[in-house]
Design a protein around this motif. Structure first.
Motif, short mmCIF file in Angstrom:
data_model
loop_
_atom_site.label_atom_id
_atom_site.label_comp_id
_atom_site.label_asym_id
_atom_site.label_seq_id
_atom_site.Cartn_x
_atom_site.Cartn_y
_atom_site.Cartn_z
N LYS A 157 1.04 -1.27 0.12
CA LYS A 157 -0.07 0.04 0.23
C LYS A 157 0.99 1.05 0.44
CE LYS A 157 -3.93 -2.29 1.99
NZ LYS A 157 -4.72 -2.47 3.80
N THR A 158 2.22 1.00 0.79
CA THR A 158 2.77 2.37 0.67
C THR A 158 3.41 2.62 -0.63
OG1 THR A 158 3.51 1.96 3.23
CG2 THR A 158 4.83 3.30 1.81
N ALA A 159 4.13 1.45 -0.97
CA ALA A 159 4.10 1.81 -2.64
C ALA A 159 3.18 2.72 -3.35
CB ALA A 159 4.61 0.56 -2.98
N LEU A 160 1.87 1.51 -3.38
CA LEU A 160 1.30 2.06 -4.23
C LEU A 160 0.47 3.49 -3.81
CD1 LEU A 160 -1.57 -0.97 -4.61
CD2 LEU A 160 -0.13 0.60 -6.66
N ARG A 161 0.63 3.88 -2.62
CA ARG A 161 0.81 5.71 -2.70
C ARG A 161 1.51 6.41 -3.30
NH1 ARG A 161 -0.74 3.62 2.65
NH2 ARG A 161 1.03 4.04 3.79
N ILE A 162 2.63 5.99 -3.76
CA ILE A 162 3.80 6.58 -4.32
C ILE A 162 3.66 6.49 -5.59
CG2 ILE A 162 6.45 6.59 -5.07
CD1 ILE A 162 6.39 5.08 -1.89
N ALA A 163 3.56 5.26 -6.60
CA ALA A 163 3.05 5.17 -7.59
C ALA A 163 1.31 4.28 -7.69
CB ALA A 163 3.75 4.37 -8.51
N PRO A 164 0.54 5.16 -7.57
CA PRO A 164 -1.12 3.67 -7.47
C PRO A 164 -0.93 3.61 -8.97
CG PRO A 164 -1.01 6.33 -7.79
CD PRO A 164 0.10 6.81 -7.39
N ALA A 165 -0.26 3.61 -9.86
CA ALA A 165 -0.36 2.54 -11.29
C ALA A 165 0.30 1.53 -11.37
CB ALA A 165 -0.54 3.30 -12.68
N ASP A 166 0.88 1.33 -10.96
CA ASP A 166 2.08 0.43 -10.87
C ASP A 166 1.31 -1.32 -10.70
OD1 ASP A 166 4.99 -0.49 -10.55
OD2 ASP A 166 4.79 -1.94 -8.99
N ALA A 167 1.38 -1.86 -11.63
CA ALA A 167 0.60 -3.67 -11.91
C ALA A 167 1.53 -4.28 -11.09
CB ALA A 167 0.57 -3.60 -13.26
N VAL A 168 2.78 -3.78 -11.00
CA VAL A 168 3.51 -4.89 -10.40
C VAL A 168 2.55 -5.09 -8.65
CG1 VAL A 168 5.73 -6.28 -9.10
CG2 VAL A 168 5.25 -5.20 -11.84
N THR A 169 2.59 -3.77 -8.18
CA THR A 169 2.31 -3.64 -6.94
C THR A 169 0.86 -4.80 -6.30
OG1 THR A 169 3.93 -1.77 -6.61
CG2 THR A 169 2.41 -2.45 -5.00
N HIS A 170 0.20 -3.71 -7.35
CA HIS A 170 -1.07 -4.36 -7.67
C HIS A 170 -1.63 -6.18 -7.26
CE1 HIS A 170 -3.27 -0.66 -7.34
NE2 HIS A 170 -2.89 0.03 -8.78
N SER A 171 -0.55 -6.41 -8.29
CA SER A 171 -0.51 -7.57 -8.54
C SER A 171 -0.32 -8.55 -7.11
CB SER A 171 0.06 -8.57 -9.80
OG SER A 171 0.12 -9.40 -9.48
#
Length: 191
Positions: A157-171
């Motif tokens: 979630k921390t990574a997604l706050r920085i890069a909300p569209a990052d597909a790897v993190t969403h996965s």
């Protein structure tokens, strides 16, 4: 053409007109300033020399750090993790703030299953660059492998706050939700 003639007195008074004499008080003041100006000049030169020497050694340390780092990458690519770790440590000895060496050392520890050592290196790298989402993803993966699903989710979630569209993190976050049996949330992350 008009030529201006300068009259020169025979007794040499012209020198006083051209080069007026300073009164004795002004001469004393000027004489006192000479050593101060000389001392300041020497101090400035010494500071400049120190700065240049410092820059030289800093450059040398960075070159050495990069050299060890590259050798570590070579060993890592050959699956020689112990040698890679040794080179990464030498790189960090030369430059303790070399983020890439910290991150690569964390990755080598990760593949050796040395979770705590890997976490320590990733945290050190994040202190240098708190916006690096790969480091958060790597931490999340360590926690996921250890079964700490809530900690893993927080890192992702921390990574997604920085890069909300990052597909790897969403996965990755979707995988955590799947293991937590939060299937709707998992599906939302995969989409």
């Amino acid at each position: 053409m008009v030529v201006k003639e300068t009259l020169i007195a025979e007794d040499g008074d012209w020198m006083e007109e051209v080069f007026p004499q300073l009164d004795s008080e002004e001469e004393k003041t000027r004489d006192r300033r000479k050593p101060i100006a000389l001392a300041l000049g020497i101090i400035i030169l010494l500071l400049l020399a120190y700065y240049l020497v410092h820059l030289y050694w800093e450059h040398r340390r960075n070159v050495l750090a990069i050299s060890h780092y590259k050798q570590g990458v070579e060993y890592y690519n050959q699956d020689q993790l112990d040698k890679a770790i040794k080179e990464y440590k030498l790189s960090l000895k030369s430059n303790p703030k070399y983020k890439e060496a910290l991150s690569s050392l964390g990755l080598a520890y990760f593949y050796q299953g040395k979770w705590e050592e890997a976490i320590e290196q990733y945290r050190s790298a994040l202190a240098l660059d708190p916006k690096d989402i790969d480091l958060y993803n790597n931490l999340g993966t360590i926690y996921l492998n250890q079964g700490y699903l809530d900690k893993a989710a927080e890192e992702y979630k921390t990574a997604l706050r920085i890069a909300p569209a990052d597909a790897v993190t969403h996965s990755n976050l979707g995988q955590v939700y799947f293991y937590q049996n939060k299937l709707d949330s998992a599906q939302a992350e995969y989409e």
